[in-house]
Design a protein around this motif. Structure first.
Motif, PDB file in Angstrom:
ATOM      1  N   ALA A 162      22.277 -32.536  24.753  1.00 24.48           N
ATOM      2  CA  ALA A 162      22.699 -33.415  25.847  1.00 24.48           C
ATOM      3  C   ALA A 162      21.951 -33.077  27.137  1.00 24.48           C
ATOM      4  O   ALA A 162      21.560 -33.977  27.897  1.00 24.48           O
ATOM      5  CB  ALA A 162      24.205 -33.298  26.061  1.00 24.48           C
ATOM      6  N   VAL A 163      21.764 -31.791  27.413  1.00 29.85           N
ATOM      7  CA  VAL A 163      21.016 -31.369  28.602  1.00 29.85           C
ATOM      8  C   VAL A 163      19.589 -31.912  28.546  1.00 29.85           C
ATOM      9  O   VAL A 163      19.056 -32.401  29.543  1.00 29.85           O
ATOM     10  CB  VAL A 163      21.007 -29.833  28.722  1.00 29.85           C
ATOM     11  N   ASN A 164      18.978 -31.848  27.360  1.00 29.80           N
ATOM     12  CA  ASN A 164      17.609 -32.333  27.223  1.00 29.80           C
ATOM     13  C   ASN A 164      17.514 -33.825  27.492  1.00 29.80           C
ATOM     14  O   ASN A 164      16.566 -34.291  28.148  1.00 29.80           O
ATOM     15  CB  ASN A 164      17.083 -32.001  25.824  1.00 29.80           C
ATOM     16  N   ARG A 165      18.481 -34.576  27.019  1.00 29.38           N
ATOM     17  CA  ARG A 165      18.487 -36.025  27.287  1.00 29.38           C
ATOM     18  C   ARG A 165      18.668 -36.286  28.781  1.00 29.38           C
ATOM     19  O   ARG A 165      18.031 -37.180  29.347  1.00 29.38           O
ATOM     20  CB  ARG A 165      19.608 -36.700  26.490  1.00 29.38           C
ATOM     21  N   GLN A 166      19.541 -35.523  29.424  1.00 32.89           N
ATOM     22  CA  GLN A 166      19.756 -35.684  30.860  1.00 32.89           C
ATOM     23  C   GLN A 166      18.506 -35.317  31.652  1.00 32.89           C
ATOM     24  O   GLN A 166      18.207 -35.911  32.689  1.00 32.89           O
ATOM     25  CB  GLN A 166      20.931 -34.810  31.306  1.00 32.89           C
ATOM     26  N   LEU A 167      17.758 -34.326  31.155  1.00 29.46           N
ATOM     27  CA  LEU A 167      16.505 -33.948  31.812  1.00 29.46           C
ATOM     28  C   LEU A 167      15.517 -35.110  31.829  1.00 29.46           C
ATOM     29  O   LEU A 167      14.776 -35.283  32.801  1.00 29.46           O
ATOM     30  CB  LEU A 167      15.882 -32.746  31.100  1.00 29.46           C
ATOM     31  N   HIS A 168      15.508 -35.890  30.777  1.00 30.75           N
ATOM     32  CA  HIS A 168      14.610 -37.045  30.746  1.00 30.75           C
ATOM     33  C   HIS A 168      14.988 -38.063  31.822  1.00 30.75           C
ATOM     34  O   HIS A 168      14.120 -38.631  32.486  1.00 30.75           O
ATOM     35  CB  HIS A 168      14.638 -37.704  29.366  1.00 30.75           C
ATOM     36  N   GLU A 169      16.284 -38.267  32.012  1.00 30.21           N
ATOM     37  CA  GLU A 169      16.740 -39.177  33.069  1.00 30.21           C
ATOM     38  C   GLU A 169      16.345 -38.650  34.443  1.00 30.21           C
ATOM     39  O   GLU A 169      15.879 -39.399  35.308  1.00 30.21           O
ATOM     40  CB  GLU A 169      18.258 -39.350  32.980  1.00 30.21           C
ATOM     41  N   ALA A 170      16.528 -37.348  34.647  1.00 27.89           N
ATOM     42  CA  ALA A 170      16.141 -36.743  35.923  1.00 27.89           C
ATOM     43  C   ALA A 170      14.640 -36.868  36.147  1.00 27.89           C
ATOM     44  O   ALA A 170      14.184 -37.133  37.268  1.00 27.89           O
ATOM     45  CB  ALA A 170      16.553 -35.265  35.943  1.00 27.89           C
TER      46      ALA A 170
END
Length: 476
Positions: A162-170
């Motif tokens: 989930a953190v990795n997916r959020q990193l893409h958004e950031a």
């Protein structure tokens, strides 16, 4: 250099400071000569301009054994070597070719699992594939061990994923701000900082977080915050965390940008040469950054030689971003070495061959260098023709929104228009001042504009003083 120790000296000279710092922290040598050799490697690595030779009086077998030890310790630590091993194990699992000794290694890793490795997400997914491999073969003993691991660390896997997916958004927000200045990326700062310092997460996510924090702090010119985080990262790297040569080189390259913007050129140059000590996929990008710093410090012949020595890399690169950047800085290096005619010829040839790539990637960098050649050659009419043909001033207007904007092309164009009598002195002053005033709060950009003003003094001394500042008598 002793011929007998030539190979070892070359090997030692290729080591990076953080690698040697880690090696010193983990060595348990009892032999004083081994300790002395490692100490000398440390000194030479940290002082490349003041190195000492290795002693020929020491048994050469000690040098050979130390080289083996160094390679072994670094390979065991290397997250990229670990990733390559994971991919090979996954291939063997999926093709039913995994060997018993390789299965034993996997089981030992599972049983000894404590902290998530750098590529934990990929490791977890491979262990999941391995479970399918075991189930179909009724390997119940190993399967129980694997099952327990997958259950115990399912929550950590979900969190890291989930953190990795959020990193893409950031990343989208951060890059858009850097490219177009049309988003606010500061909202990600606290979250990214928390990810970086969360020792319970995988190393990949933590490192990706600091790369994105770097861009945020560059965007907002908050270099003091970056100092604090980089001091912590530096300690982690010296302790062997996040270790891979490409990561160290990326860290050095980011240090180049940081020290350049803080007007610390000697440190920027030092880190710049560290970033290119070994060739990597980003080698040309790091060469371009180093060349820019060298040129700003008037190390012009050094910059040109660096670019000329890097031409073999240019031929092999598939990155048009790096190719256009390299051509741009090569043109500038020729200009600063009073070879503007060669620079103009190279620019025209490159433009004819890579026009689409130039405008897709680094048009402002390229045309800034090209226009510099034309200004130096006093081909003012040719500059205006190029600007009309490629609508440079329309592109420049859009480019002003970018965080990295400097009015280089705008100033060159204004000087050419003035010299060709298309505008008068008052309009020239307006065109020079108007894009510059909003940037004067940025010390780094102010320094760059002073350098540009110093260059243009030769052409319009009525507006710029020899030090690059505005002529008060004319600009008041």
């Amino acid at each position: 250099m002793s011929v007998r120790l030539k190979d070892f000296t070359q090997f030692a000279n290729a080591l990076l400071p953080h690698e040697v710092a880690y090696l010193k922290s983990v060595n348990h040598f009892k032999d004083q000569e081994n300790i002395d050799i490692l100490d000398l490697i440390y000194h030479n690595t940290h002082n490349p301009e003041h190195t000492f030779p290795y002693k020929t009086s020491i048994d050469k077998r000690k040098y050979s054994n130390l080289k083996i030890w160094i390679n072994s310790r670094l390979k065991a630590l290397d997250v990229d070597a670990y990733y390559e091993w994971l991919m090979e194990i996954d291939r063997k699992i999926m093709t039913d070719t995994i060997l018993p000794r390789e299965e034993d290694v996997l089981i030992r890793l599972i049983r000894g699992f404590r902290n998530p490795p750098f590529y934990f997400v990929r490791f977890y997914e491979i262990i999941r594939n391995y479970r399918f491999y075991l189930l179909i073969r009724f390997r119940h003993h190993y399967n129980r061990i694997v099952d327990r691991f997958l259950v115990d660390y399912q929550g950590l896997y979900d969190e890291c994923f989930a953190v990795n997916r959020q990193l893409h958004e950031a990343t989208i927000d951060i890059v858009n701000q850097y490219a177009r200045n049309d988003t606010d990326s500061r909202k990600w700062e606290a979250w990214l900082t928390g990810i970086f310092y969360n020792v319970n997460l995988d190393g990949l996510n933590r490192y990706l977080a600091i790369v994105r924090l770097t861009l945020i702090y560059f965007n907002y010119r908050e270099y003091d915050k970056l100092d604090r985080i980089y001091d912590d990262l530096d300690g982690m790297l010296r302790n062997g965390e996040f270790y891979a040569r490409r990561i160290l080189q990326n860290y050095y390259a980011n240090r180049v940008m940081l020290h350049s913007r803080r007007n610390e050129p000697e440190k920027a140059i030092e880190y710049g040469f560290l970033s290119i000590r070994q060739h990597s996929g980003d080698y040309l990008h790091y060469v371009n950054n180093l060349c820019a710093v060298l040129l700003r410090q008037n190390h012009n012949s050094r910059a040109l030689k660096l670019m000329q020595d890097s031409f073999p890399e240019l031929k092999n690169t598939r990155s048009h971003h790096n190719r256009v950047g390299f051509a741009s800085f090569y043109i500038r290096a020729l200009n600063e070495n009073k070879r503007a005619r060669e620079a103009e010829s190279y620019a025209e040839t490159f433009l004819n061959g890579y026009k689409e790539q130039i405008f897709e990637f680094r048009w402002h960098t390229f045309f800034s260098a090209y226009c510099q050649s034309l200004i130096m050659l006093e081909k003012y009419g040719r500059l205006l023709h190029i600007a009309r043909r490629y609508r440079l001033m329309d592109h420049e207007l859009e480019y002003r929104q970018r965080a990295v904007y400097i009015p280089t092309i705008s100033w060159y164009h204004s000087v050419a228009a003035y010299k060709e009598c298309h505008i008068n002195g008052e309009e020239l002053r307006t065109r020079i001042h108007e894009p510059a005033v909003p940037l004067l709060h940025d010390a780094h950009k102010t320094r760059l504009m002073l350098l540009l003003g110093r260059e243009l003094h030769h052409h319009i001394p009525e507006l710029f003083q020899p030090d690059g500042s505005f002529n008060k008598a004319e600009s008041s």
